[in-house]
Design an enzyme around this catalytic site. Structure first.
Site: not given
Length: 432
Positions: A267-269, A272
């Site tokens: 979900h992050c890299i 974001d």
């Protein structure tokens, strides 16, 4: 302050909204610390499982859920928010199809909280977002309750730092960055997290806390893009990128190893950095590093596709009609999380080229339809007879359960994107 005293004496009741990979570990730590915790989620199936002491996340044992049940109250009834003293928001913050922030979950959650808020509560956002979300957007929504942030309720931001499956750095062992709307807001939020984490890192504002999370993931995205680009170049030069990295990381200072792969997942890299890219437009600023890294990390999946097509062509096999097996659809090893997994994009690309695609993943028995992908597949058994029928086996996730020797011995052709197969002596192994 009354709320600080209630927190320190464990009398404060907590509400955690979103019982996923971020929210559930928080629930566990607060329950273990002696708090009564309401866990809120709109997914009835998830809530029912948790109410029975069953976990739906691989790296969290059901025994852990059973252990905390006396203090854990999973529910879909958001009216119970009025019974809590502190509320932590852990909901998804995806991108829309235009790669713009989709804060629907955060804003809808804010509207729900506003209906049930009471004076003296602490509201903390943990979902990753652009600077200004907490003290501008979310604050305005919460203040429709008639209460004022910093006066009638406390407002803070503390970015999640979860790394699913990481046994060394669990929730309680990670320093927690905390920013408050006012100094009093910071003090209350800091006190809350001090009950469960090894260290809190107070910063001057919610915007600084929000930017901290973005910097952490942008740093990783840019460096992964760098090694992905070098992988392509070094491949043309006949140089093994993995050997280069192993040699470079022997330097005891000034170098941190990052590793190439088939594309970014989780979900992050992959997501974001583009929250900051979008927000930067408001300041007439073009985030060139971030966008270039995004282009490279997106292209790398197409590079893997090209390597598959080339390797098949070298063996006289057309991609159209080829039987291909994907090993691993989780976004990283030893987890059951497919969010933004490059395996899903690659499967879609291969099927568009006319290939017949199956997959194996020991942690994901079934692939179901999502907002982006329309798969309906089940993981095949990884047996000798099964492997041998495929024209090509593509290693996307290097799960510990995969036996490199078994895979090499029983596969006609292997495309290895993760350096699972260390030996360079096998003629049927192609690096990608």
């Amino acid at each position: 302050m009354e709320l600080i005293n209630k927190i320190k004496t464990k009398q404060a009741k907590l509400g955690i909204i979103g019982l996923g990979y971020v929210g559930l570990p928080l629930v566990i730590e607060f329950c273990r610390a002696g708090f009564q915790v309401y866990g809120f989620d709109i997914d009835e199936k998830k809530v029912n499982l948790l109410s029975q002491g069953k976990s739906y996340i691989k790296h969290i044992d059901s025994s852990t859920i059973s252990e905390i049940l006396p203090g854990f109250h999973p529910t879909t009834d958001f009216s119970k928010l009025s019974e809590t003293d502190s509320i932590i928001i852990c909901v998804p913050t995806p991108l829309n199809k235009y790669r713009e922030p989709d804060l629907t979950y955060v804003f809808n959650t804010g509207q729900t909280i506003a209906r049930y808020m009471k004076r003296g509560q602490l509201i903390v956002l943990e979902s990753t977002t652009y600077p200004g979300t907490t003290d501008e957007d979310l604050r305005k929504i919460l203040e429709t309750s008639g209460l004022k942030a910093g006066v009638d309720f406390y407002l803070a931001y503390s970015p999640e730092r979860e790394d699913p499956g990481n046994k060394e750095f669990s929730t309680s062992k990670l320093p927690k960055v905390v920013g408050g709307f006012t100094p009093q807001c910071l003090e209350v939020a800091k006190t809350l997290y001090e009950q469960i984490v090894v260290k809190t890192v107070p910063v001057s504002s919610t915007k600084v806390a929000e930017a901290t999370k973005l910097l952490e993931n942008i740093y990783r995205a840019v460096n992964i893009a760098l090694v992905n680009e070098l992988k392509i170049l070094f491949d043309r030069m006949g140089i093994d990128i993995w050997e280069v990295i192993e040699a470079a990381k022997t330097k005891p200072f000034g170098f941190q190893p990052f590793y190439p792969g088939p594309g970014l997942g989780g979900h992050c890299i992959p997501i974001d950095p583009f929250y900051l890219t979008w927000k930067a437009r408001e300041y007439d600023f073009h985030t060139r590093f971030i966008e270039l890294a995004g282009e490279i990390n997106t292209y790398i999946t197409y590079y893997v596709l090209e390597k598959i097509i080339q390797a098949l062509n070298d063996r006289g096999i057309s991609i159209k009609g080829a039987k291909i097996l994907i090993l691993g659809v989780a976004y990283k090893k030893d987890v059951d999380d497919t969010r933004e997994s490059p395996a899903l994009k690659l499967m879609e690309l291969l099927e568009k080229k006319g290939a017949s695609v199956d997959y194996n993943d020991p942690y994901i028995p079934e692939l179901l339809e999502t907002r982006r992908y329309k798969f309906s597949k089940k993981s095949i058994d990884l047996k000798q007879d099964n492997l041998s029928v495929y024209d090509c086996v593509v290693i996307i996730t290097d799960h510990s359960a995969y036996d490199p020797d078994f895979i090499v011995k029983n596969s006609k052709l292997i495309i290895d994107t993760r350096n699972l197969i260390k030996s360079r002596a096998y003629p049927n192994v192609v690096r990608a």
